[in-house]
Design a protein around this motif. Structure first.
Motif, short mmCIF file in Angstrom:
data_model
loop_
_atom_site.label_atom_id
_atom_site.label_comp_id
_atom_site.label_asym_id
_atom_site.label_seq_id
_atom_site.Cartn_x
_atom_site.Cartn_y
_atom_site.Cartn_z
N ILE A 175 12.25 2.80 0.19
CA ILE A 175 11.08 2.06 0.68
C ILE A 175 10.09 3.02 1.34
CG2 ILE A 175 10.31 0.37 2.38
CD1 ILE A 175 12.96 -1.15 1.81
N THR A 176 10.60 3.89 2.22
CA THR A 176 9.67 4.78 2.94
C THR A 176 8.99 5.76 1.99
OG1 THR A 176 11.52 6.20 3.49
CG2 THR A 176 10.81 4.68 5.19
N GLN A 177 9.69 6.12 0.92
CA GLN A 177 9.08 7.09 0.00
C GLN A 177 8.42 6.43 -1.21
OE1 GLN A 177 12.57 9.47 -0.67
NE2 GLN A 177 12.11 10.81 1.04
N ARG A 178 8.35 5.12 -1.21
CA ARG A 178 7.75 4.36 -2.31
C ARG A 178 8.38 4.76 -3.65
NH1 ARG A 178 6.24 2.60 1.86
NH2 ARG A 178 4.17 1.84 2.41
N PRO B 161 0.83 -1.21 0.00
CA PRO B 161 0.00 0.00 0.00
C PRO B 161 0.86 1.26 0.00
CG PRO B 161 -0.11 -1.10 2.13
CD PRO B 161 0.70 -1.97 1.23
N GLY B 162 0.34 2.34 -0.51
CA GLY B 162 1.10 3.60 -0.58
C GLY B 162 1.11 4.08 -2.02
N ASP B 163 0.76 5.32 -2.20
CA ASP B 163 0.64 5.87 -3.54
C ASP B 163 1.85 6.75 -3.85
OD1 ASP B 163 -0.05 7.01 -5.89
OD2 ASP B 163 -1.98 7.80 -5.23
N LYS C 18 1.13 10.37 -4.77
CA LYS C 18 0.81 11.27 -3.66
C LYS C 18 2.07 11.68 -2.91
CE LYS C 18 -3.31 10.78 -2.28
NZ LYS C 18 -4.45 10.05 -1.74
N ASN C 19 3.02 10.75 -2.82
CA ASN C 19 4.29 11.10 -2.16
C ASN C 19 5.03 12.17 -2.94
OD1 ASN C 19 4.00 9.37 -0.07
ND2 ASN C 19 5.16 7.73 -1.00
N ASP D 269 2.46 3.87 8.49
CA ASP D 269 3.56 4.72 8.01
C ASP D 269 2.98 5.70 6.98
OD1 ASP D 269 4.86 4.10 5.09
OD2 ASP D 269 3.70 2.42 5.85
N ASN E 297 -1.48 7.41 3.37
CA ASN E 297 -2.07 8.09 2.21
C ASN E 297 -3.04 7.19 1.47
OD1 ASN E 297 -0.73 10.46 2.60
ND2 ASN E 297 0.97 9.96 1.23
N THR E 298 -2.68 5.91 1.39
CA THR E 298 -3.57 4.97 0.70
C THR E 298 -4.79 4.65 1.54
OG1 THR E 298 -1.63 4.03 -0.35
CG2 THR E 298 -3.62 2.72 -0.45
N THR F 197 -7.67 6.84 1.15
CA THR F 197 -8.48 6.74 -0.07
C THR F 197 -9.52 5.63 0.03
OG1 THR F 197 -6.94 5.21 -1.09
CG2 THR F 197 -6.56 7.55 -1.51
N GLN G 167 0.22 16.21 -0.28
CA GLN G 167 -1.14 15.94 0.17
C GLN G 167 -2.18 16.79 -0.54
OE1 GLN G 167 -1.82 13.54 2.14
NE2 GLN G 167 -0.56 13.44 3.96
N ALA H 38 3.38 6.68 3.94
CA ALA H 38 3.00 6.30 2.58
C ALA H 38 1.76 5.41 2.58
CB ALA H 38 4.16 5.58 1.90
N THR H 39 1.69 4.49 3.55
CA THR H 39 0.51 3.62 3.63
C THR H 39 -0.70 4.42 4.06
OG1 THR H 39 2.02 1.88 4.33
CG2 THR H 39 -0.32 1.43 4.59
N GLN I 158 -1.45 8.60 11.48
CA GLN I 158 -0.23 8.67 10.68
C GLN I 158 0.98 8.49 11.60
OE1 GLN I 158 0.94 12.56 9.23
NE2 GLN I 158 1.22 11.76 7.18
#
Lengths: 324, 538
Positions: A267-270, A31-33, A36-37, B420, B425-426, B429, A41, B422-423, B391
């Protein structure tokens, strides 16, 4: 022998491709977009969607995977970092030597100190040196290296002012990371060497060497140690892999900009291109190290060399039969 | 020649030793500790890796801070919400009907390499940035054209130009830095490591991920042309040495050992060492600056609990803000009686909101609202479980735990999950995954805060066809346009949001900047970046 090495190197290809597919798939489902990163926001849905299209994230899984594999293995270009816009390969060229140097030095120190300690412990079994070595080994195996590193920073950097605590601007910067990273390796090498040596020094040929009146040093290092090296070499392969993995923690603690730091921020910033490339490169390094370990076996143990040569013969025989 | 086992061992050992030695020598490079000479140099520690110094890349605070030293934008802001002042451009003029902004350049502009800067360079900077960055961040303009040597026209997207603050912040924020076409074409690395800007400092050394050294530009065009240089573009040091220290606890140690002089990234735990009464208070001081990040709670309109006004108000009144601030920031934080703070760059923050009663902490009031919900839904308190998404950053989990305890005290269950960033943010949604959230964000103002609601809509998950959403839009839309905006419209929006408890502002932290005693004045730019080169010192 050469055929064997080529064969082993060729088996690396499917392994690396499999690693690439696995890491791609994991990152795909994490998960994580990334859009968006990158945009922050307050980006609108339209902007996010456009960014996803630009990054190729809007494509179906197999299209993305195909593009990734083509880019990485055919064009040999892992792309650019989504966050910095910096080509990943350019950055890796700078960072890989730092990580390899840190790992190699850590492993070298582990071997250079751990093996003599293990030999000393074995030849003095149940005596004071043996007990001291084993207590020390257990201690350093039990202590997590990141904790040790943080404590070393406070002691040697903050209190004693002997050593720098971050960066890589001088040779002194490498002392703390290398020593802290190698202590668990020294400990496990010492334990492993001791146990291998204990088996070997009870062998008949060692008794014969003693009976011949050879000096104790010659018996230990010329006769016994080479025969005790096989399990140690296996372990060293794993040890280098552990050093490469452990360097990520050390790099973060000591702010050494290597692959580990690059991977963790990726990893943290995808930052998918960064993560995928670093993991694939680590897989290649591990694979090559394991092949080297197998080759080293052959030089250390003639029996293994004979097996390899036999495999080579079989391969040649098989080719002849196929041609016929 | 046959290689025996013994030969092999000897060769391996020798090779290993020489390889170690050569790699060590190679890896050490030509560094070495440098002596500080007087106060002509400042050594700074940053926790983020700037990665690239190119004018087109987006990035973290460390990169922004460095780029603000190297480059200039078209216009300049002294502080958020102010009217832009001249930088590269003397003035700007908006034509909202034509969706254009016409800018006039100043005289005597040149880059670090001495290349003269004209309107065509400004257009080149904008267009190249848009093309190379290939990011939706630059969707707000379509292209930039030079009209003559001193005039250029920026073509905006019509919907963007009317949005409040979009033009001013875009001209000044540094999203597009200025560089000359000549320098860009001469650059071999797209200015990643060897940027040529128009600001008061140039890069003299860049070691990827480790260190950046900036040196003062002796012939800085703004001073040379006789313009008054804004205080955040004054070069008061000959050199700035910026070290990347990713482990935050190491920053305090680096300050203590003298490896760095100043940093804005010292952790809350370590800051006491440098404050009055601290172990290093004789050598350092801590300058507090209202931070850019605000902490908030928002509610999910899609779920039964998040969409219920009584539940929302019960939760808002159960927030023990003083307790949170005392626990986390030792009592030093700015309360936010709005879904954004005083740093709003839109300039629509009204200080009188600070005086207002804002969801006073009262478990009795919270209980009243909860009872209302229980009465209308026919549920028991123990059957109510709110899903709370938090968050994971330095400041959210602890206050979230305090709120969780208060909600448990009310008798309802709390399913709190910490994600975390990044997660997280998802998670936002996904319309069923949470009832309310706690997070931090750098708001630009009420306009941008509610613009989200209109466009991506991912915090609140309103049904866009619903009467509730249409009502919300009737309050937000006037605030979003520079044509219809008034302070009264913002006031009405504030009241609507408060009455419906859609957002609860919590607090803003102070940024702590640790500087040596010989620094007399700390300079922070409009974007909350420390302008280390402009620090006034002995």
């Amino acid at each position: 022998m050469i055929n064997y090495i080529i064969k082993r190197l060729l088996t690396l290809i499917p392994v690396v491709i499999a690693v690439a597919i696995v890491i791609f798939t994991i990152m795909y489902f994490v998960p994580g977009d990334p859009a968006k990163n990158i945009l922050g926001q307050d980006a609108t849905e339209e902007q996010l969607q456009r960014e996803r299209e630009l990054l190729g994230l809007a494509d179906p899984y197999f299209v993305q995977l195909g593009k990734f594999l083509y880019q990485l293995f055919i064009k040999l270009n892992p792309g650019t970092s989504w966050l910095s816009g910096f080509p990943v390969m350019t950055e890796l060229r700078v960072r890989i030597p730092r990580t390899l140097l840190l790992s190699f030095l850590t492993m070298a120190l582990g071997v250079a100190v751990g093996i003599p300690l293990g030999v000393t412990a074995a030849v003095n079994q149940n005596k004071l040196p043996d007990k001291l070595c084993m207590i020390g080994s257990m201690t350093f195996i039990s202590i997590p290296d990141f904790w040790l590193a943080l404590e070393a920073v406070i002691l040697f950097g903050l209190r004693l002012h002997w050593l720098p605590t971050f960066g890589m601007s001088s040779w002194k910067c490498w002392i703390l990371p290398v020593v802290c990273g190698s202590l668990p390796g020294i400990a496990s090498n010492a334990r492993q060497t001791r146990s291998a040596m204990l088996e070997v020094i009870r062998s008949d040929y060692v008794a014969t060497a003693k009976a011949k009146g050879l000096a104790p040093g010659a018996i230990k290092y010329k006769h016994a140690l080479p025969n005790a090296l096989i399990p140690l070499i296996t372990m060293m392969g794993g040890h280098l892999a552990r050093c490469l993995g452990g360097s990520m923690i050390l790099e973060n603690i000591f702010s050494m900009p290597g692959m580990g730091m690059y991977l963790t921020t990726g990893i943290t910033q995808r930052d998918y291109p960064v993560v995928r490339s670093v993991v694939v490169i680590l897989a290649i390094v591990f694979g090559v190290v394991m092949v080297l370990v197998d080759i080293v076996y052959a030089f250390v143990d003639p029996r293994i060399k004979a097996i390899y040569e036999n495999q080579t013969f079989n391969l040649a025989f098989w080719r002849k039969r196929k041609d016929a | 020649m046959k290689l025996t086992r013994r030969d092999f061992l000897k060769v391996s050992l020798g090779g290993a030793v020489s390889l170690s030695a050569s790699m060590l020598l190679a890896g050490c490079g030509s560094g070495g500790s440098e002596k500080q000479t007087g106060h002509t140099k400042i050594k700074v520690g940053v926790s983020g890796d700037p990665k690239s110094l190119a004018p087109y890349a987006l990035g973290n605070d460390a990169r922004k801070m460095i780029c603000f030293h190297i480059y200039q934008a078209a216009m300049h802001l002294l502080k958020a919400g102010d009217t832009p002042i001249p930088a590269i451009c003397e003035s700007y003029e908006m034509d909202m009907d034509g969706a254009t902004v016409t800018v006039k350049l100043r005289d005597g502009i040149h880059d670090h390499d001495g290349n003269p800067f004209t309107a065509s360079d400004l257009a080149y900077s904008y267009n190249t940035t848009k093309e190379v960055a290939n990011s939706a961040s630059y969707d707000y303009f379509t292209e930039v054209k030079a009209i003559d040597e001193k005039t250029a026209v920026i073509y905006y997207n019509p919907t963007d130009i009317v949005k409040r603050n979009n033009v001013e912040s875009a001209l000044a924020q540094g999203g597009v830095y200025m560089f000359t076409q000549a320098a860009w074409e001469a650059s071999e690395d797209a200015m990643v490591a060897t940027p040529v800007g128009t600001g008061p400092y140039r890069v003299s050394s860049f070691s990827v991920g480790a260190k950046v050294i900036l040196e003062k530009v002796e012939d800085f065009w703004q001073a040379e042309a006789g313009y008054e240089v804004p205080r955040d573009y004054q070069a008061n040091f000959d050199e700035i040495e910026i070290s990347v220290i990713t482990e935050v606890s190491q920053i305090a140690i680096a300050l203590e050992t003298g490896d760095i002089d100043a940093s804005a990234n010292v952790s809350e735990q370590d800051i006491t060492l440098f404050q009055e009464g601290g172990e290093h208070a004789d050598d350092f001081k801590v300058v507090k600056n209202e931070g850019f990040l605000g902490y908030f709670m928002t509610f999910n309109a899609h779920t039964e609990l998040g969409g219920n006004i009584n539940i929302r108000k019960a939760i808002c009144h159960a927030v023990d803000l003083d307790g949170m601030i005392n626990t986390l920031a030792k009592g030093e934080a700015v309360r936010m009686n709005a879904p954004y703070g005083t740093a709003s760059s839109a300039g629509d923050y009204d200080p009188k909101w600070d005086e207002r009663e804002y969801f006073p902490f009262s478990m009795d009031t919270a209980k009243e609202y909860l009872d209302k919900y229980l009465a209308e839904s026919g549920k028991k308190a123990e059957d109510v479980v709110v899903k709370f998404a938090v968050q994971n950053n330095a400041n959210c989990p602890k206050p979230a735990e305090i709120l969780q305890a208060k909600l448990l005290e009310l008798g309802i269950g709390v399913d709190m999950k910490v994600y975390d960033p990044a997660t997280f943010n998802t998670i936002l949604t996904e319309e069923d995954s949470y009832d309310f959230t706690m997070y931090c964000m750098g708001w630009n103002g009420v306009v941008n805060a509610w613009q989200l609601n209109d466009s991506s809509n991912y915090y609140y998950h309103f049904d866009k066809e619903s009467a509730m959403y249409q009502e919300l839009l009737s309050y937000t839309e006037p605030c979003m346009s520079r044509v219809t905006w008034t302070q009264e419209a913002t006031e009405k929006l504030w009241q609507y949001v408060y009455d419906n408890a859609w957002v609860r502002g919590l607090y803003k932290n102070y940024d702590n900047i640790v500087v040596p005693k010989w620094v007399n004045e700390v300079v922070i730019n409009f974007n909350r970046n420390c302008m280390y080169g402009s620090f006034v010192h002995d």
